[in-house]
Design an enzyme around this catalytic site. Structure first.
Site, mmCIF file in Angstrom:
data_model
loop_
_atom_site.group_PDB
_atom_site.id
_atom_site.type_symbol
_atom_site.label_atom_id
_atom_site.label_comp_id
_atom_site.label_asym_id
_atom_site.label_seq_id
_atom_site.Cartn_x
_atom_site.Cartn_y
_atom_site.Cartn_z
ATOM 1 N N GLU A 37 44.588 38.665 37.744
ATOM 2 C CA GLU A 37 43.570 38.352 36.761
ATOM 3 C C GLU A 37 42.302 39.165 37.060
ATOM 4 O O GLU A 37 41.791 39.162 38.169
ATOM 5 C CB GLU A 37 43.285 36.851 36.863
ATOM 6 C CG GLU A 37 42.005 36.391 36.255
ATOM 7 C CD GLU A 37 41.617 35.012 36.770
ATOM 8 O OE1 GLU A 37 42.296 34.469 37.661
ATOM 9 O OE2 GLU A 37 40.624 34.482 36.263
ATOM 10 N N ASP B 25 40.254 28.724 40.570
ATOM 11 C CA ASP B 25 39.308 27.886 39.822
ATOM 12 C C ASP B 25 39.934 27.479 38.488
ATOM 13 O O ASP B 25 41.097 27.748 38.228
ATOM 14 C CB ASP B 25 37.981 28.638 39.609
ATOM 15 C CG ASP B 25 38.175 29.913 38.801
ATOM 16 O OD1 ASP B 25 39.302 30.157 38.322
ATOM 17 O OD2 ASP B 25 37.193 30.658 38.655
ATOM 18 N N ASP C 44 39.416 28.424 35.336
ATOM 19 C CA ASP C 44 39.872 29.499 34.460
ATOM 20 C C ASP C 44 41.147 30.131 34.988
ATOM 21 O O ASP C 44 42.055 30.453 34.235
ATOM 22 C CB ASP C 44 38.784 30.573 34.311
ATOM 23 C CG ASP C 44 37.742 30.145 33.290
ATOM 24 O OD1 ASP C 44 38.051 29.223 32.503
ATOM 25 O OD2 ASP C 44 36.639 30.716 33.291
#
Ligand code: 0RA
Length: 636
Positions: free
Chosen positions: A427, A502, A504
């Site tokens: 990511e 986290d 997200d």
């Protein structure tokens, strides 16, 4: 074997044999000897009380689980009849309690409607209980009898007078531990779920559930019945109109439905037959669905909301955002199997379609604003579905071609044997950069994905197929998707999702898992999909360096090293790690931990994903936050 006393002899043998049969083969009567069967004991008694409520004679039911695992079910129904049964020459109460299938044969009038799983009656519960006690308030008196393993210990006694007009039944039983073994603890959640449903589909009844083992208690009462049920389900969704409700009886079959369209994308439709949640649907569900599709199409055509050139809405088009309950009460329900999860009576489909069709059609005619909103929703859904179909076909066709051209963002590895290679899906660009520098380029490939872009595409999974990031992923893997999926094309033996620890990060991970689940299921089934485990903390002490992957691990290390002299760094994202740290902690096969993603139960996984992908943001966020660190929950 416990014997009854002298007055229970020859004439009772047949009865006693009946109860022995239940004890010999509990599976035949209550479906087994596990917790599920244990719950059925309670349902069997409560069903009788619900029948009293359906007959209009009872509005309070109370279920109490005592600390010793005995259970009391109280109701204020008519009370089990106590007069002498002419053939049996003994009290109807005793016959009901000791004779199999004696349940609905007395008292005339009403039929047994609610459906205990096997409908065997209280006598089966009695037979499977170490002891059981029944107390009946009827004809101004309180009648009691006690049993051991189904046998009365004494004749019925009258122990007092009732208050004026007071009636009701109280059954207390303690399941027999020589029959029910293993994990034999009643589950509060399972039971309350069932009682909630019963209360919803039996409007006006008050069900109080008390668990004295844990001092928990819940009361269910829904003045609005299934209308309340629909409102409850839509509590986090935006309704397009008020709940449409219809109730009718045809041919002795009671049919009720409550319907509300919402701005969500999921369908939540539940079907009940005789208060049982028929999870596999059946004729009542089919009737409801076809009524809605037909009525909406008719209305849209008549009002020129569908053009002549437009095709009719499909069933799927009219179900997006639909929340509905259909509940039927049938004197002779036919179920597909013993487990009663699918209703089969053919006439129910015709009647349901007719009753729901009429009511919903009237509603659309009388409420044009709602009608327009519903048709609009169906139009959007139809267009999206068609666009998604095209996009998917395109991706399937293209990915076959494009599998030769690898995406530009991919940092490929040099090894070609897919048994040895790994693809890290990372990511964010900065983490992608660290991963590219830190990796062993011989066998590790890196594909950075722009998380934010994925993140906004939460409503429709189909839509993410047209997303460039996802297209890159499909090309990189080389397998194609859906029907075109071919595992032999897989270019990397391990596909590893590496996201931040986290909220997200876990959202993106869920999105990716959803994508893999829907479009590349064999990849999961064959054990190729993994989740990387980056550390949460970096703990340094003089020249020592340690990493902690969980909170308890951090606490332990901090304690070991002593709190003052250490420096503690909490990693908020992968980007905070330098390439070497990322390699050491998360990518080096010598040190790293990977979690294998498995599909234990594909159906269950789909449900979880649906819930996560639903339109209502608050519950989804809560779910992700609750389970973010508990990755095994995503491995459903
Ligand atoms: C047989 C006949 C009638 C009611 C019942 C049994 C009955 C059983 C249970 C078990 C728990 N609570 C119950 N309440 C009632 C019909 C009675 C009548 O017609 O008066």
């Amino acid at each position: 074997m416990v014997q009854g006393n002298a007055s229970y002899e020859a004439k009772d043998i047949q009865v006693l044999e009946g109860l022995e049969a239940v004890r010999r083969r509990p599976g035949m009567y209550v479906g087994g000897t596990d917790v599920k069967a244990l719950h059925h004991l309670i349902y069997e008694v409560v069903d009788n009380a619900i029948d009293e409520a359906l007959a209009g004679s009872c509005d309070h039911i109370e279920i109490i689980i005592h600390a010793d695992n005995s259970v009391t079910v109280n109701d204020n129904g008519r009370g089990i009849p106590v007069d002498i049964h002419p053939q049996m020459k003994k009290s109807a109460l005793e016959v009901v309690m000791t004779q199999l299938h004696a349940g609905g044969k007395f008292g005339g009038g009403g039929y047994k409607v609610s459906g205990g799983l096997h409908g065997v009656g209280v006598s089966a519960v009695n037979a499977l209980s170490e002891w059981c006690k029944v107390e009946v308030k009827r004809d101004g008196k309180i009648h009691v009898q006690r049993y051991e393993r189904g046998y009365p210990t004494k004749p019925i006694e009258v122990i007092g007078k009732t208050k004026a007009d007071e009636t009701g039944t109280s059954v207390t039983f303690k399941f027999d531990t020589s029959i029910f073994q293993g994990d034999v603890n009643y589950r509060f959640e399972t039971l309350s779920q069932r009682f909630r449903e019963m209360a919803f589909v039996t409007r006006g009844v008050n069900i109080r559930f008390v668990d004295e083992r844990s001092n928990r208690e819940l009361t269910f009462y829904f003045e609005g019945g299934i209308t309340s049920f629909v409102r409850y389900m839509n509590r986090n969704r935006g309704g397009l109109h008020s709940v449409v409700y219809v109730e009718k009886e045809i041919d002795n079959i009671g049919i009720e439905a409550a319907i509300q369209y919402t701005d969500a994308f999921t369908e939540s439709v539940y079907a009940f037959a005789n208060t049982i949640n028929t999870v596999d649907g059946g004729t009542h569900l089919t009737g409801l669905r076809s009524a809605l599709t037909r009525v909406i199409n008719d209305y849209a055509r008549k009002n020129n909301l569908l053009k002549d050139s437009d095709p009719n809405f499909s069933g799927e088009d009219t179900r997006e955002g639909l929340t509905a309950i259909v509940s039927i009460k049938h004197p002779e329900p036919q179920f597909e199997s013993q487990t009663k999860v699918k209703l089969m009576n053919p006439e129910v489909q015709t009647y349901t379609q007719q009753i729901v069709g009429e009511a919903f059609s009237t509603f659309l005619e009388e409420t044009p604003a709602a009608a327009r909103a519903i048709v609009q929703k169906c139009l959007t859904s139809a267009r999206a579905r068609s666009a998604a179909r095209k996009a998917r076909d395109l991706v399937i066709r293209k990915s076959a071609l494009e599998s030769l051209t690898l995406p530009g963002k991919l940092a490929d590895c040099s090894e070609r044997d897919s048994n040895k290679t790994e693809l890290y899906i990372v990511e964010g660009d900065s983490a992608g950069g660290s991963a590219k520098q830190g990796r062993d380029r011989h066998f590790q490939a890196i594909l950075p994905l722009r998380g934010k872009i994925l993140n906004t595409e939460r409503a429709r999974l189909d839509k993410i197929l047209s997303n460039n990031e996802v297209k890159a992923l499909i090309s990189a893997l080389g397998t194609g998707i859906s029907d075109g999926f071919n595992l032999e094309g897989l270019r990397y033996g391990r596909v590893i999702i590496m996201t931040d620890a986290d909220v997200d990060g876990s959202h993106i991970r869920t999105l990716l898992l959803t994508f893999f689940f829907r479009y590349m299921q064999p990849l999961i089934e064959k054990g190729h999909l993994y989740i990387a485990q980056p550390p949460l903390y970096r703990i340094s002490y003089r020249k020592q360096l340690k990493y902690a992957y969980t909170e308890p691990e951090k606490d332990r290390i901090v304690k070991e090293l002593g709190e003052d002299k250490i420096s503690l760094q909490r990693y908020k994202g992968l980007g905070e790690m330098n390439p070497i740290q990322l390699w050491e902690t998360t990518m080096n096969p010598e040190n790293r931990t990977l979690l294998l993603v498995t599909i234990e139960d594909a159906t269950e996984a789909d449900r979880t994903f649906d819930m996560l992908m639903g339109a209502a943001v608050p519950p989804r966020r809560r779910f992700i936050q609750t389970h973010a660190r508990d990755v095994r929950n995503l491995d459903v």
